[in-house]
Write a protein that holds these residues in place. Structure first.
Motif, PDB file in Angstrom:
ATOM      1  N   GLU A  98       2.294   7.463  -4.001  1.00  0.00           N
ATOM      2  CA  GLU A  98       2.009   8.447  -5.049  1.00  0.00           C
ATOM      3  C   GLU A  98       2.760   8.105  -6.327  1.00  0.00           C
ATOM      4  OE1 GLU A  98       1.115  12.741  -2.889  1.00  0.00           O
ATOM      5  OE2 GLU A  98       3.034  12.428  -3.890  1.00  0.00           O
ATOM      6  N   ASP A  99       2.254   8.647  -7.435  1.00  0.00           N
ATOM      7  CA  ASP A  99       2.964   8.507  -8.697  1.00  0.00           C
ATOM      8  C   ASP A  99       2.796   9.785  -9.505  1.00  0.00           C
ATOM      9  OD1 ASP A  99       4.364   7.577 -10.853  1.00  0.00           O
ATOM     10  OD2 ASP A  99       2.794   6.257 -11.600  1.00  0.00           O
ATOM     11  N   ALA A 100       3.908  10.422  -9.810  1.00  0.00           N
ATOM     12  CA  ALA A 100       3.960  11.570 -10.728  1.00  0.00           C
ATOM     13  C   ALA A 100       3.020  12.709 -10.326  1.00  0.00           C
ATOM     14  CB  ALA A 100       3.635  11.118 -12.151  1.00  0.00           C
ATOM     15  N   LYS A 101       2.698  12.795  -9.051  1.00  0.00           N
ATOM     16  CA  LYS A 101       1.811  13.848  -8.547  1.00  0.00           C
ATOM     17  C   LYS A 101       0.455  13.859  -9.261  1.00  0.00           C
ATOM     18  CE  LYS A 101       4.902  15.403  -5.652  1.00  0.00           C
ATOM     19  NZ  LYS A 101       4.774  15.174  -4.205  1.00  0.00           N
ATOM     20  N   CYS A 102       0.084  12.721  -9.862  1.00  0.00           N
ATOM     21  CA  CYS A 102      -1.192  12.616 -10.575  1.00  0.00           C
ATOM     22  C   CYS A 102      -2.160  11.681  -9.863  1.00  0.00           C
ATOM     23  CB  CYS A 102      -0.977  12.094 -11.994  1.00  0.00           C
ATOM     24  SG  CYS A 102      -0.106  13.232 -13.066  1.00  0.00           S
ATOM     25  N   ILE A 103      -1.620  10.733  -9.119  1.00  0.00           N
ATOM     26  CA  ILE A 103      -2.463   9.772  -8.425  1.00  0.00           C
ATOM     27  C   ILE A 103      -1.865   9.484  -7.056  1.00  0.00           C
ATOM     28  CG2 ILE A 103      -1.300   7.762  -9.494  1.00  0.00           C
ATOM     29  CD1 ILE A 103      -4.123   6.387  -9.389  1.00  0.00           C
ATOM     30  N   GLN A 104      -2.744   9.348  -6.091  1.00  0.00           N
ATOM     31  CA  GLN A 104      -2.324   9.051  -4.722  1.00  0.00           C
ATOM     32  C   GLN A 104      -3.262   7.994  -4.154  1.00  0.00           C
ATOM     33  OE1 GLN A 104      -3.182  11.490  -0.928  1.00  0.00           O
ATOM     34  NE2 GLN A 104      -1.203  12.297  -1.606  1.00  0.00           N
ATOM     35  N   ALA A 105      -2.677   7.008  -3.485  1.00  0.00           N
ATOM     36  CA  ALA A 105      -3.467   5.958  -2.835  1.00  0.00           C
ATOM     37  C   ALA A 105      -3.163   5.964  -1.351  1.00  0.00           C
ATOM     38  CB  ALA A 105      -3.137   4.600  -3.433  1.00  0.00           C
ATOM     39  N   ASN A 106      -4.207   5.793  -0.548  1.00  0.00           N
ATOM     40  CA  ASN A 106      -4.067   5.744   0.907  1.00  0.00           C
ATOM     41  C   ASN A 106      -4.774   4.519   1.453  1.00  0.00           C
ATOM     42  OD1 ASN A 106      -2.939   8.586   1.650  1.00  0.00           O
ATOM     43  ND2 ASN A 106      -4.610   9.013   0.231  1.00  0.00           N
ATOM     44  N   ALA A 107      -4.068   3.740   2.245  1.00  0.00           N
ATOM     45  CA  ALA A 107      -4.681   2.639   2.991  1.00  0.00           C
ATOM     46  C   ALA A 107      -4.802   3.077   4.438  1.00  0.00           C
ATOM     47  CB  ALA A 107      -3.836   1.371   2.877  1.00  0.00           C
ATOM     48  N   PHE A 108      -6.021   3.028   4.965  1.00  0.00           N
ATOM     49  CA  PHE A 108      -6.279   3.428   6.353  1.00  0.00           C
ATOM     50  C   PHE A 108      -6.533   2.174   7.186  1.00  0.00           C
ATOM     51  CE2 PHE A 108      -7.741   6.854   3.592  1.00  0.00           C
ATOM     52  CZ  PHE A 108      -7.138   7.973   4.150  1.00  0.00           C
ATOM     53  N   ILE A 109      -5.690   1.967   8.206  1.00  0.00           N
ATOM     54  CA  ILE A 109      -5.885   0.836   9.110  1.00  0.00           C
ATOM     55  C   ILE A 109      -6.118   1.411  10.501  1.00  0.00           C
ATOM     56  CG2 ILE A 109      -4.978  -1.357   9.938  1.00  0.00           C
ATOM     57  CD1 ILE A 109      -3.156   0.131   7.068  1.00  0.00           C
ATOM     58  N   GLN A 110      -7.377   1.401  10.941  1.00  0.00           N
ATOM     59  CA  GLN A 110      -7.726   2.028  12.203  1.00  0.00           C
ATOM     60  C   GLN A 110      -7.064   1.305  13.371  1.00  0.00           C
ATOM     61  OE1 GLN A 110      -9.738   1.297   9.665  1.00  0.00           O
ATOM     62  NE2 GLN A 110     -11.691   2.392   9.754  1.00  0.00           N
ATOM     63  N   ALA A 111      -6.818   2.053  14.445  1.00  0.00           N
ATOM     64  CA  ALA A 111      -6.163   1.486  15.625  1.00  0.00           C
ATOM     65  C   ALA A 111      -6.943   0.284  16.174  1.00  0.00           C
ATOM     66  CB  ALA A 111      -6.019   2.563  16.697  1.00  0.00           C
ATOM     67  N   GLU A 112      -8.282   0.315  16.018  1.00  0.00           N
ATOM     68  CA  GLU A 112      -9.117  -0.758  16.571  1.00  0.00           C
ATOM     69  C   GLU A 112      -8.886  -2.104  15.879  1.00  0.00           C
ATOM     70  OE1 GLU A 112     -10.393   2.167  15.393  1.00  0.00           O
ATOM     71  OE2 GLU A 112     -10.503   3.132  17.369  1.00  0.00           O
ATOM     72  N   ILE A 113      -8.321  -2.065  14.667  1.00  0.00           N
ATOM     73  CA  ILE A 113      -8.054  -3.304  13.936  1.00  0.00           C
ATOM     74  C   ILE A 113      -6.957  -4.114  14.641  1.00  0.00           C
ATOM     75  CG2 ILE A 113      -7.225  -4.248  11.722  1.00  0.00           C
ATOM     76  CD1 ILE A 113     -10.002  -3.018  11.513  1.00  0.00           C
ATOM     77  N   PHE A 114      -6.026  -3.389  15.267  1.00  0.00           N
ATOM     78  CA  PHE A 114      -4.892  -4.031  15.926  1.00  0.00           C
ATOM     79  C   PHE A 114      -5.289  -4.508  17.318  1.00  0.00           C
ATOM     80  CE2 PHE A 114      -3.154  -1.030  12.876  1.00  0.00           C
ATOM     81  CZ  PHE A 114      -2.108  -1.721  12.294  1.00  0.00           C
ATOM     82  N   GLN A 115      -4.625  -5.579  17.769  1.00  0.00           N
ATOM     83  CA  GLN A 115      -4.829  -6.022  19.142  1.00  0.00           C
ATOM     84  C   GLN A 115      -4.107  -5.083  20.112  1.00  0.00           C
ATOM     85  OE1 GLN A 115      -4.555  -8.572  16.598  1.00  0.00           O
ATOM     86  NE2 GLN A 115      -6.761  -8.414  16.929  1.00  0.00           N
ATOM     87  N   GLU A 116      -3.024  -4.486  19.638  1.00  0.00           N
ATOM     88  CA  GLU A 116      -2.303  -3.475  20.415  1.00  0.00           C
ATOM     89  C   GLU A 116      -1.842  -2.415  19.428  1.00  0.00           C
ATOM     90  OE1 GLU A 116       1.998  -2.830  22.676  1.00  0.00           O
ATOM     91  OE2 GLU A 116       1.569  -4.671  21.583  1.00  0.00           O
ATOM     92  N   PHE A 117      -2.007  -1.153  19.799  1.00  0.00           N
ATOM     93  CA  PHE A 117      -1.537  -0.062  18.942  1.00  0.00           C
ATOM     94  C   PHE A 117      -1.187   1.117  19.832  1.00  0.00           C
ATOM     95  CE2 PHE A 117      -1.736   3.487  15.985  1.00  0.00           C
ATOM     96  CZ  PHE A 117      -1.103   2.962  14.861  1.00  0.00           C
ATOM     97  N   ALA A 118       0.086   1.483  19.864  1.00  0.00           N
ATOM     98  CA  ALA A 118       0.536   2.562  20.739  1.00  0.00           C
ATOM     99  C   ALA A 118       1.493   3.469  19.987  1.00  0.00           C
ATOM    100  CB  ALA A 118       1.222   1.987  21.979  1.00  0.00           C
ATOM    101  N   VAL A 119       1.208   4.778  20.033  1.00  0.00           N
ATOM    102  CA  VAL A 119       2.063   5.794  19.426  1.00  0.00           C
ATOM    103  C   VAL A 119       2.453   6.769  20.529  1.00  0.00           C
ATOM    104  CG1 VAL A 119       2.230   7.579  17.648  1.00  0.00           C
ATOM    105  CG2 VAL A 119       0.860   5.546  17.226  1.00  0.00           C
ATOM    106  N   GLN A 120       3.748   6.941  20.730  1.00  0.00           N
ATOM    107  CA  GLN A 120       4.225   7.753  21.851  1.00  0.00           C
ATOM    108  C   GLN A 120       4.400   9.221  21.491  1.00  0.00           C
ATOM    109  OE1 GLN A 120       4.106   6.253  24.658  1.00  0.00           O
ATOM    110  NE2 GLN A 120       3.795   4.263  23.683  1.00  0.00           N
ATOM    111  N   GLU A 121       4.258   9.577  20.228  1.00  0.00           N
ATOM    112  CA  GLU A 121       4.342  10.964  19.792  1.00  0.00           C
ATOM    113  C   GLU A 121       3.039  11.343  19.107  1.00  0.00           C
ATOM    114  OE1 GLU A 121       7.782  11.089  17.290  1.00  0.00           O
ATOM    115  OE2 GLU A 121       9.182  10.683  18.926  1.00  0.00           O
TER     116      GLU A 121
END
Length: 281
Positions: free
Chosen positions: A53-76
């Motif tokens: 984010e910058d100055a609460k005027c602009i926000q950028a989000n990069a989304f990397i889906q779990a399927e892109i990874f060969q392994e992706f595990a989140v325990q919470e």
């Protein structure tokens, strides 16, 4: 991967583990949102989201889906931390930004939780490098409230059309004016620079237009200085979704296809320029 089965260094389990055969897929997406050094990372079972984010005027989000990874595990349910994006990108490209044909940098990323560093194991050509990056407590982020029910106008354009527009319009202008309408001019981009006014129109049946859903005429101006960072994502993308809500907030969602044909998304939210009055439009 050579280190995919590597156990934690201590008895505490990792709350996040992720592996990629090619770290460039991640570093190129992170560059597309890298206009400030600090980023907030959110990991859920669905994948990873990196927000800047910058100055609460602009926000950028990069989304990397779990399927892109060969392994992706989140325990919470969710794992959140803030990190220096410049340092993260430097680490991901520690073997260089372009690899030799047939070679790539393999990545294993681990995070043990609040107060711990993000650990990167990077391997290329049999050489393994370990990077530990300090994490910080995340700040509250702005919620632009962009959901489908709030969207007034939406078009999907082939990215080459928008790339040509940014090349042709006068970037000495302080603002980019966007008009979206169910009637002519349908979709118009305007600048007001040193050389005068410039307009680019896209008819709704243009070959570059993939979808056109405009419910009412809207004309809003956005500071070009806020939109310029999004051109990094535009350069990588094949399609862009342009949406506005009733308040004139702008969403630019870029569809990016990596070398393996996998699809990720980068989204920019930008607030309208409040200095512009109705009389000026």
């Amino acid at each position: 991967m050579p280190f995919s089965a590597q156990p934690p260094a201590s008895g505490e389990p990792y709350v996040l583990t992720a592996s990629l055969d090619n770290a460039r897929h991640l570093s190129s997406l992170l560059r597309a949102v890298h206009f400030r050094d600090l980023a907030t990372c959110f990991a859920t079972a669905n994948g990873l989201r990196v927000t800047v984010e910058d100055a609460k005027c602009i926000q950028a989000n990069a989304f990397i889906q779990a399927e892109i990874f060969q392994e992706f595990a989140v325990q919470e349910e969710s794992v959140v931390f803030r990190i220096n994006l410049s340092v993260l990108i430097d680490c991901l490209t520690i073997f260089g930004t372009s690899s030799l044909p047939g070679t790539s940098t393999a990545l294993r990323m681990c995070y043990r939780g609040y107060g711990y560093p993000l650990i990167l194991f990077l391997e290329e050509g049999g050489v393994v490098t370990v990077c530990k990056i300090n994490t910080q407590e995340p700040d509250d982020l702005l919620d632009f409230g962009f959901c489908s029910t709030n969207v007034v106008n939406k078009i999907i354009l082939q990215s080459e059309g928008l790339r040509e527009a940014f090349a042709e319009l006068d970037m000495t202008s302080e603002v980019l004016q966007i008009t979206m309408s169910p009637n002519k001019p349908y979709f118009r981009l305007s600048t007001f620079g040193n050389a005068g006014s410039a307009h680019l129109d896209y008819p709704k049946d243009s070959d570059l237009m993939e979808a056109f859903h405009c419910n009412q005429t809207q004309t809003n101006r956005y500071k070009i200085s806020l939109l310029k960072p999004s051109t990094k994502a535009l350069a990588l993308s094949c399609k862009v979704s342009i949406r506005t809500d009733a308040q004139g907030f702008l969403s630019l969602q870029y569809m990016i296809r990596n070398e393996d044909g996998q699809i990720c998304f980068v989204e920019y939210y930008c607030c309208p320029d409040e200095d512009i009055t109705e009389a000026e439009l």
